[in-house]
Design a protein around this motif. Structure first.
Motif, PDB file in Angstrom:
ATOM      1  N   GLN A  41       0.873  -1.122  -0.098  1.00 17.03           N
ATOM      2  CA  GLN A  41       0.047   0.031   0.087  1.00 17.03           C
ATOM      3  C   GLN A  41       0.903   1.278  -0.095  1.00 17.03           C
ATOM      4  OE1 GLN A  41      -1.948  -0.466   3.566  1.00 17.03           O
ATOM      5  NE2 GLN A  41      -3.183  -2.450   2.961  1.00 17.03           N
ATOM      6  N   GLU A  45       0.448   5.243  -1.550  1.00 15.91           N
ATOM      7  CA  GLU A  45      -0.025   6.220  -0.492  1.00 15.91           C
ATOM      8  C   GLU A  45       0.780   7.541  -0.691  1.00 15.91           C
ATOM      9  OE1 GLU A  45      -1.807   3.972   3.428  1.00 15.91           O
ATOM     10  OE2 GLU A  45       0.298   4.197   3.253  1.00 15.91           O
ATOM     11  N   LYS A  50      -1.318  10.453   0.761  1.00 12.48           N
ATOM     12  CA  LYS A  50      -1.694  10.024   2.102  1.00 12.48           C
ATOM     13  C   LYS A  50      -0.730   9.871   2.970  1.00 12.48           C
ATOM     14  CE  LYS A  50      -5.656   7.831  -0.499  1.00 12.48           C
ATOM     15  NZ  LYS A  50      -6.616   8.598  -0.129  1.00 12.48           N
ATOM     16  N   LYS A  97      -8.678  -6.979   5.694  1.00 14.08           N
ATOM     17  CA  LYS A  97      -8.657  -5.442   5.671  1.00 14.08           C
ATOM     18  C   LYS A  97      -7.377  -4.912   4.754  1.00 14.08           C
ATOM     19  CE  LYS A  97      -7.441  -1.824   9.044  1.00 14.08           C
ATOM     20  NZ  LYS A  97      -6.572  -1.566  10.100  1.00 14.08           N
ATOM     21  N   GLN A 100      -8.305  -5.255   1.274  1.00 15.10           N
ATOM     22  CA  GLN A 100      -9.235  -4.413   0.648  1.00 15.10           C
ATOM     23  C   GLN A 100      -8.617  -2.805   0.370  1.00 15.10           C
ATOM     24  OE1 GLN A 100     -12.351  -5.076  -0.448  1.00 15.10           O
ATOM     25  NE2 GLN A 100     -12.080  -3.322  -1.229  1.00 15.10           N
ATOM     26  N   TYR A 101      -7.767  -2.278   1.392  1.00 17.23           N
ATOM     27  CA  TYR A 101      -7.295  -1.224   1.397  1.00 17.23           C
ATOM     28  C   TYR A 101      -6.385  -0.896   0.253  1.00 17.23           C
ATOM     29  CZ  TYR A 101      -5.039   3.116   2.742  1.00 17.23           C
ATOM     30  OH  TYR A 101      -4.616   4.423   2.636  1.00 17.23           O
ATOM     31  N   LEU A 103      -6.550  -2.721  -2.626  1.00 14.33           N
ATOM     32  CA  LEU A 103      -7.539  -2.645  -3.976  1.00 14.33           C
ATOM     33  C   LEU A 103      -8.147  -1.327  -4.118  1.00 14.33           C
ATOM     34  CD1 LEU A 103      -9.255  -6.106  -3.496  1.00 14.33           C
ATOM     35  CD2 LEU A 103      -7.537  -5.600  -5.109  1.00 14.33           C
ATOM     36  N   ASP A 104      -8.572  -0.670  -2.930  1.00 12.37           N
ATOM     37  CA  ASP A 104      -8.897   0.606  -3.122  1.00 12.37           C
ATOM     38  C   ASP A 104      -7.954   1.601  -3.188  1.00 12.37           C
ATOM     39  OD1 ASP A 104     -11.481  -0.371  -1.855  1.00 12.37           O
ATOM     40  OD2 ASP A 104     -10.940   0.398   0.161  1.00 12.37           O
ATOM     41  N   LEU A 105      -6.706   1.803  -2.843  1.00  9.60           N
ATOM     42  CA  LEU A 105      -5.757   2.367  -3.232  1.00  9.60           C
ATOM     43  C   LEU A 105      -5.384   2.067  -4.745  1.00  9.60           C
ATOM     44  CD1 LEU A 105      -3.391   2.032  -0.272  1.00  9.60           C
ATOM     45  CD2 LEU A 105      -4.344   4.101  -1.132  1.00  9.60           C
ATOM     46  N   ALA A 107      -7.317   1.104  -7.056  1.00 16.53           N
ATOM     47  CA  ALA A 107      -8.550   1.887  -8.003  1.00 16.53           C
ATOM     48  C   ALA A 107      -8.317   3.410  -7.948  1.00 16.53           C
ATOM     49  CB  ALA A 107      -9.840   1.475  -7.458  1.00 16.53           C
ATOM     50  N   GLU A 108      -7.995   3.945  -6.854  1.00 15.66           N
ATOM     51  CA  GLU A 108      -7.808   5.609  -6.683  1.00 15.66           C
ATOM     52  C   GLU A 108      -6.693   5.793  -7.624  1.00 15.66           C
ATOM     53  OE1 GLU A 108      -7.052   8.824  -3.503  1.00 15.66           O
ATOM     54  OE2 GLU A 108      -7.490   6.863  -2.650  1.00 15.66           O
TER      55      GLU A 108
END
Length: 149
Positions: A41, A45, A50, A97, A100-101, A103-105, A107-108
């Motif tokens: 991640q 970030e 982030k 957790k 998922q985070y 995958l979210d990053l 996508a962003e």
């Protein structure tokens, strides 16, 4: 070199991540799969602003400059490479957790694929959009190969 900004490469990475499970075993290194997901991640970030890392001193910056092209060229990274201290993960992590985070990053980050300029990386300086995409693909590919996917 593939780029996470290419639809096929992005979807390939998503598919490979879906093949991971909490019991996926590493082929090298010391992180378990949940720790690897957490570690993976961090490179997202930074450009997404982030988090950041401490700027290296001038001597370290000169050394970094010499291997910067290795971040986005076609040659796979060697096993057991050292990482920035901010990216070292030793504490236990929750697989679902962390997955998922990540995958979210992703996508962003993918949504920014047409972005023309990025803030300089605190350790490596400026990257082109193409280099950012290649570097992110290469980092994830390295760790997914670490877990056999």
């Amino acid at each position: 070199m593939k780029s996470i900004f290419e639809e096929d490469a992005y979807n390939e990475l998503l598919s490979r991540i879906e093949k991971l499970s909490p019991s996926s075993e590493r082929k090298w290194g010391s992180m378990d799969v949940a720790q690897m997901l957490h570690h993976s991640q961090k490179p997202f970030e930074i450009p997404l602003e982030k988090t950041t890392i401490k700027k290296p001193n001038i001597l370290m910056r000169l050394m970094i400059k010499s291997f910067k092209p290795l971040l986005y060229n076609d040659k796979p990274w060697k096993k057991n490479l050292r990482t920035a201290k901010e990216f070292v993960v030793t504490a236990p992590k929750d697989f679902d957790k962390e997955k998922q985070y990540l995958l979210d990053l992703m996508a962003e980050y993918y949504a920014e694929r047409n972005r023309e300029s990025w803030k300089p990386h605190p350790g490596f300086g400026h990257f082109t959009n193409a280099q950012w995409g290649q570097m992110q693909y290469k980092h994830l590919d390295h760790h997914l190969r670490q877990f056999g996917v």
